[in-house]
Design an enzyme around this catalytic site. Sequence first.
Site, PDB file in Angstrom:
ATOM      1  N   ASP A  62      28.873  25.867  35.650  1.00  0.00           N
ATOM      2  CA  ASP A  62      29.747  26.967  36.303  1.00  0.00           C
ATOM      3  C   ASP A  62      30.845  27.421  35.214  1.00  0.00           C
ATOM      4  O   ASP A  62      31.780  26.587  35.003  1.00  0.00           O
ATOM      5  CB  ASP A  62      30.202  26.350  37.470  1.00  0.00           C
ATOM      6  N   TYR A 154      36.936  42.641  42.892  1.00  0.00           N
ATOM      7  CA  TYR A 154      36.266  42.906  41.826  1.00  0.00           C
ATOM      8  C   TYR A 154      36.974  43.807  40.681  1.00  0.00           C
ATOM      9  O   TYR A 154      36.986  43.391  39.700  1.00  0.00           O
ATOM     10  CB  TYR A 154      34.973  43.509  42.056  1.00  0.00           C
TER      11      TYR A 154
END
Length: 243
Positions: A62, A154
């Site tokens: 990750d 984002y």
Amino acid sequence: MTEKKIALITGATQGIGLCTAKTLAAAGCDIIVNGICDITEAQSALDEIKACGANVSYYRFDVSNDSTVNDAVDRMIAEHGKIDVLINNAGITKDGLFVRMDAEQWEKVININLSGVYYVTHAVIKHMMKARQGSIVSMSSVVGIHGNAGQANYSASKAGLIGLTKSLAKEFGSRNIRVNAVAPGFIQTSMTAGLGNTEEYLKLIPLRRMGTPEDVAKVVKFLALDADYVTGQVLEISGGMII
């Protein structure tokens, strides 16, 4: 015989990341693939990359976990000796209007899209410094330049990548490390598959079509391998959507 370059591509088991891996493999690089799925799930992607002529390794971790990133990069260097090219591609969206966006939506996107790039780049660039060469390309977005309603998290993460890219280009240019970014627009991927009313988007694009992962991969390959005197740049890949 010239030694092959080794490219690490995060989030490379599908979409733009996989296409980029295949493009760099076809250009003569050996490929290190990162993903979060089990290797059995990643195998078909690895086979596609191998078919392009590359040696391929898979490292599951990750990018938003600093310790696992450092451990993985240490293993890469021990097993491969170097990383010549880093493509920071891993990213997610958790869209929503800002007033309804909770902290989890904000933090998850920032942690993967921005902090994840910091963790991976921080681990890799130390080895590039010792080698006194390297090329880094990060996946930003047109919304990181121009913003977009419903994507504050984002957009912020992708804008952060632009600032990071320019800062690192200045900081590491003397070590012959180039740092650039690309800013894709409306690209055909699983991330955009759920968007409705694509005809309205196409009206905004002078080339009158959505981009493909191949369109992005070609530009990434240019910046990563061919653009020897280019650093600190952000190239929009949007079909002219933002002019």
